[in-house]
Write a protein that holds these residues in place. Sequence first.
Motif, PDB file in Angstrom:
ATOM      1  N   SER A 180       0.843  -1.197   0.000  1.00 25.46           N
ATOM      2  CA  SER A 180       0.000   0.000   0.000  1.00 25.46           C
ATOM      3  C   SER A 180       0.877   1.245   0.000  1.00 25.46           C
ATOM      4  O   SER A 180       2.012   1.213   0.468  1.00 25.46           O
ATOM      5  N   ALA A 181       0.300   2.338  -0.518  1.00 26.99           N
ATOM      6  CA  ALA A 181       0.986   3.626  -0.455  1.00 26.99           C
ATOM      7  C   ALA A 181       0.494   4.475   0.696  1.00 26.99           C
ATOM      8  O   ALA A 181       0.932   5.607   0.863  1.00 26.99           O
ATOM      9  N   TYR A 209       4.819  -3.504   2.234  1.00 25.58           N
ATOM     10  CA  TYR A 209       5.616  -3.015   1.110  1.00 25.58           C
ATOM     11  C   TYR A 209       5.016  -1.690   0.634  1.00 25.58           C
ATOM     12  O   TYR A 209       3.823  -1.606   0.325  1.00 25.58           O
ATOM     13  N   MET A 210       5.853  -0.655   0.596  1.00 25.02           N
ATOM     14  CA  MET A 210       5.417   0.671   0.181  1.00 25.02           C
ATOM     15  C   MET A 210       6.351   1.170  -0.921  1.00 25.02           C
ATOM     16  O   MET A 210       7.536   0.817  -0.942  1.00 25.02           O
ATOM     17  N   GLY A 213      10.389  -0.262  -5.224  1.00 29.75           N
ATOM     18  CA  GLY A 213       9.830   0.108  -6.513  1.00 29.75           C
ATOM     19  C   GLY A 213       9.142   1.454  -6.537  1.00 29.75           C
ATOM     20  O   GLY A 213       8.893   2.081  -5.513  1.00 29.75           O
ATOM     21  N   PRO A 214       8.793   1.925  -7.750  1.00 31.07           N
ATOM     22  CA  PRO A 214       8.182   3.244  -7.896  1.00 31.07           C
ATOM     23  C   PRO A 214       6.676   3.272  -7.657  1.00 31.07           C
ATOM     24  O   PRO A 214       6.104   4.342  -7.453  1.00 31.07           O
ATOM     25  N   THR A 215       6.010   2.122  -7.719  1.00 31.48           N
ATOM     26  CA  THR A 215       4.548   2.089  -7.609  1.00 31.48           C
ATOM     27  C   THR A 215       4.093   0.994  -6.645  1.00 31.48           C
ATOM     28  O   THR A 215       4.861   0.086  -6.288  1.00 31.48           O
ATOM     29  N   VAL A 216       2.823   1.070  -6.266  1.00 31.02           N
ATOM     30  CA  VAL A 216       2.235   0.039  -5.409  1.00 31.02           C
ATOM     31  C   VAL A 216       2.199  -1.302  -6.133  1.00 31.02           C
ATOM     32  O   VAL A 216       2.293  -2.362  -5.505  1.00 31.02           O
ATOM     33  N   GLY A 251       5.179  -3.147  -5.335  1.00 24.39           N
ATOM     34  CA  GLY A 251       5.076  -3.608  -3.952  1.00 24.39           C
ATOM     35  C   GLY A 251       4.156  -4.808  -3.806  1.00 24.39           C
ATOM     36  O   GLY A 251       4.428  -5.716  -3.007  1.00 24.39           O
ATOM     37  N   LEU A 252       3.066  -4.811  -4.593  1.00 22.08           N
ATOM     38  CA  LEU A 252       2.131  -5.935  -4.532  1.00 22.08           C
ATOM     39  C   LEU A 252       2.802  -7.221  -5.002  1.00 22.08           C
ATOM     40  O   LEU A 252       2.627  -8.292  -4.390  1.00 22.08           O
ATOM     41  N   GLU A 253       3.604  -7.134  -6.050  1.00 23.29           N
ATOM     42  CA  GLU A 253       4.342  -8.314  -6.519  1.00 23.29           C
ATOM     43  C   GLU A 253       5.291  -8.822  -5.437  1.00 23.29           C
ATOM     44  O   GLU A 253       5.376 -10.029  -5.192  1.00 23.29           O
TER      45      GLU A 253
END
Length: 425
Positions: free
Chosen positions: A94-95, A116-117, A140-143, A146-148
């Motif tokens: 999540s962001a 993971y953010m 990483g640059p995006t959620v 992070g989800l991966e």
Amino acid sequence: MTTVDPVQPAASATDALPTIPALSEIEEAARSLEGVINHTPLEYSLHLSEVLGAPVSLKLENLQRTGSFKVRGATYRLSRLTAEERARGVVAASAGNHAQGVALAAQQLGIPATIYMPLGVPVPKLLATRGYGAEVVLEGPTVAVGLERALEHSERTGAIMIHPYDHRDVVIGQGTLGLEIMDDAPDVETIVLGIGGGGLIAGVAAAAKARAAAEGRTVRVIGVQAENAAPYPQSLTEGRPVQVDTKPTIADGILVGRPGDVPFAIIKELVDEVVTVSDDDIARALLVLLERAKVVVEPAGAVGVAAILAGKVHSAGRTVAVLSGGNIDPLLLQRVVAHGLAASGRYMTIRIPLPDRPGQLSRVSELLAEAGANVIEVLHTRHGQGLQISEVVLQISVETRGQDHRELTLQILRDAGFRPEVLPD
């Protein structure tokens, strides 16, 4: 440490359960969350009532613990884990709001949590998530990245993946917000709230519709998406979750490209209408909430109000707009307020090429004073694209009283022979 009453987990997968949660399930969730979440206020809005032509109240979920509704679903989801599952820990990506909800729920229940953010996450959200005791991994640059990584973490360690919206227990937990609305506004006819993946509106619709049916009446539920991230209209037309291309939006909390399977099945049965709003609409709504309601709301939390102000909601009876979250970075708030002022015609920056001779700046100032525009900032330079050697450029920011006054100001400058160009905010 505050604890949540344990609830026996379902013996089978969630897809073996009825699609739409029963009222009794949501009421049971509400009882289990007593003392853990806040029963947030419902406040009447005179301004929005005048705009809509019907009574409007605001559900201030921005005052919830962690600053958003996410803690409801996260806490209920974690409370349903078995002792063995709790020992394995939980993981999420999540962001912001979901991260804080999972972190706090895990802290309350004594469950190890890894979140993971993205690398660019706003500092206040990062510090808050860590403050609740979770281990934060910046990746990483995006959620999506992070989800991966969160899924890989789950497979590698056995930690339970906590999805932000695509799980039945999460939907049931979010539905407790709907019960509060029905308790505090028993005459409500329309509920307006935002849609990202769909967990909140699915739970609220299930709770509100069931409670209203038990009372022998009906209630309408209207969902709102950002124009730049709106998979639900097409998905509802096609009758299945559809992946759509998204564009950046200030409402990053609902920037989702595909509906969740679990909430979609509920939404297509219970939600009466889904509308979209622009970023300008959202910025105006944030400004109205600051000035008229004295509340700070994040862009995703203001889309219901944006829909009312944009004329996308029609209701003859009591309407409740849900302010789903208030976690906005101060720097973003500053930019959004400026954007909202510009979208409302109350602020603009204009670029005016001028002959390079004395008296031109003074003349422009006289014209702005004649128009009644308040000068905020001035830049006078000989450097700029498209300028001839005998020209300078004046870039000036002014405060105006609305769209009509803005146009009057520009016309006065044009009538005097100047060529004002309004710059994007």
